[in-house]
Write an enzyme that holds these catalytic residues in place. Structure first.
Site, PDB file in Angstrom:
ATOM      1  CG  HIS A 124      -2.019  -1.237   1.040  1.00  0.00           C
ATOM      2  ND1 HIS A 124      -2.402  -1.042   0.299  1.00  0.00           N
ATOM      3  CD2 HIS A 124      -2.560  -1.803   2.030  1.00  0.00           C
ATOM      4  CE1 HIS A 124      -4.014  -2.414   0.443  1.00  0.00           C
ATOM      5  NE2 HIS A 124      -3.863  -2.961   1.369  1.00  0.00           N
ATOM      6  CG  ASP A 161      -2.775  -8.874   0.418  1.00  0.00           C
ATOM      7  OD1 ASP A 161      -2.361  -8.486   1.755  1.00  0.00           O
ATOM      8  OD2 ASP A 161      -4.071  -8.134   0.376  1.00  0.00           O
ATOM      9  CG  HIS A 163      -6.554  -5.334   1.546  1.00  0.00           C
ATOM     10  ND1 HIS A 163      -5.762  -6.260   2.435  1.00  0.00           N
ATOM     11  CD2 HIS A 163      -8.024  -5.087   2.449  1.00  0.00           C
ATOM     12  CE1 HIS A 163      -6.991  -6.519   3.529  1.00  0.00           C
ATOM     13  NE2 HIS A 163      -7.577  -4.990   3.236  1.00  0.00           N
ATOM     14  CG  ASP A 248      -4.808  -9.862   3.018  1.00  0.00           C
ATOM     15  OD1 ASP A 248      -4.783 -10.900   2.561  1.00  0.00           O
ATOM     16  OD2 ASP A 248      -4.903  -8.569   3.645  1.00  0.00           O
TER      17      ASP A 248
HETATM   18 ZN   LIG Z   1      -3.713  -6.809   2.265  1.00  0.00          ZN
END
Ligand SMILES: [Zn+2]
Length: 343
Positions: A124, A161, A163, A248
């Site tokens: 991120h 991931d 995200h 995740d």
């Molecule tokens: Zn994540």
């Protein structure tokens, strides 16, 4: 098949009370790898910290100044989810260095594949901003290092991931030298990752987003890897495969937003990535840890990844199979085949 892993106890010192991005994540991984005796078969690689110059390949001086400022104060809450304590700066520099060490190990042939077990995670973090538990974008530092140091022109960063790796996408959005391919829940944190975002300028066509609804699991992920990732890479011919390995999207993950992968799904995805590396990249593949917040799921899914690299079968997940039926995403897959002209 020789596999290296990069690890340091310094990675456990970055912590904040009650935060999901906790040192127990790494402890859970090393525990499973130890209990199963997997570690006995792996090559330990001692990490060396990245330098300012290494980090400045993909981050701004302003970003380094923020980290230095927080470090001088003994830590700082950077935003709602992102913290630094007195060890975080050193841990972040070592985590970025560990990703570079993982690249070195496969580029020089010391090992066939590598896994950086480092935190804080990175995907991120943008050029200017620490966010989403991430301080330095480890995989981006490693990708740019590989390009600069080994004269590569085509590096795949595959990010599974749950995200979207907004930081990695942003950093390489206008570059054809890094192909960023992401599977992620959408719409979801951090808000980016629309299928329309395919890169810009020289980098147009080198970003591939697979925005997923809830209840997507092993079978549909396998189709995404077989029908989208593989053909995209047969065209791109990456010289190195880097994986932003966040766990995740496991069905038991507390932040996973009803995504339904289990350890067998991670093993399948690993086999496809490994095939891509062997067919196009002289086998060179490095995994860089991102998220994963159910400690058992993280331990067993990362174990499944390495087992798959070793060519061993992964037939079940100790946490159990996903608790619900998965949904079919044929329409999304066909749509993306059109967007990226794969058929
Ligand atoms: Zn994540």
């Amino acid at each position: 098949m020789k596999i290296g892993y990069v690890y340091s106890p310094l990675f456990l010192k970055h912590s904040a009370a009650g935060h999901p991005e906790a040192p127990q994540r790494l402890e859970a991984i090393t525990q499973v790898w130890q209990d199963t005796r997997l570690l006995d078969n792996l090559v330990a690689i001692e990490p060396t910290p990245a330098t300012d110059k290494d980090i400045l390949r993909v981050h701004s001086q302003k970003h380094l100044n923020t980290i230095e400022y927080a470090n001088r104060r003994g830590g700082l809450q950077i935003d709602g989810d992102t913290y630094m304590n007195e060890f975080s700066r050193d841990a972040a520099y070592l985590a970025a260095g560990a990703a570079m060490n993982a690249v070195d190990a496969v580029m020089t042939g010391v090992v066939d594949a590598s896994f950086s077990l480092a935190r804080p995670p990175g995907h991120h973090a943008t050029r200017d901003l620490a966010m989403g538990f991430c301080l330095v974008n480890n995989v981006a530092v490693a990708a740019q290092y590989a390009i600069d140091n080994y004269n590569l022109e085509r590096v795949l960063v595959m990010d599974f991931d749950v995200h979207h790796g907004n930081g990695t996408q942003d950093i390489f959005y206008a570059s054809p030298n890094v192909y960023y391919f992401s599977t992620h829940r959408y719409p979801f944190y951090p808000g980016s990752g629309h299928w329309r975002d395919i890169g810009a300028e020289q980098g147009r066509g080198y970003t591939f987003n697979v925005p997923m609804p809830h209840s997507v699991g092993n079978e549909q992920f396998a189709r995404v890897f077989d029908d989208l990732l593989y053909p995209a890479m047969a065209r791109y011919q990456p010289q190195l495969v880097l994986v932003s390995a966040g766990y995740d999207a496991h069905w038991a993950d507390p932040l996973g937003a009803l995504t339904l992968l289990d350890a067998t799904g991670y093993a399948y995805m690993t086999r496809v990535l490994h095939n891509i590396a062997r067919e196009f990249s002289q086998g060179r593949i490095a995994f860089i840890l991102e998220g994963g917040y159910n400690f058992d799921a993280l331990g067993w899914s990362s174990y499944a990844t390495v087992q798959a690299l070793l060519g061993k079968p992964v037939t079940d997940d100790p946490l159990g199979a996903p608790p619900r039926e998965e949904r079919d995403i044929s329409e999304l897959i066909e749509h993306l085949q059109g967007v990226h002209q794969l058929v």
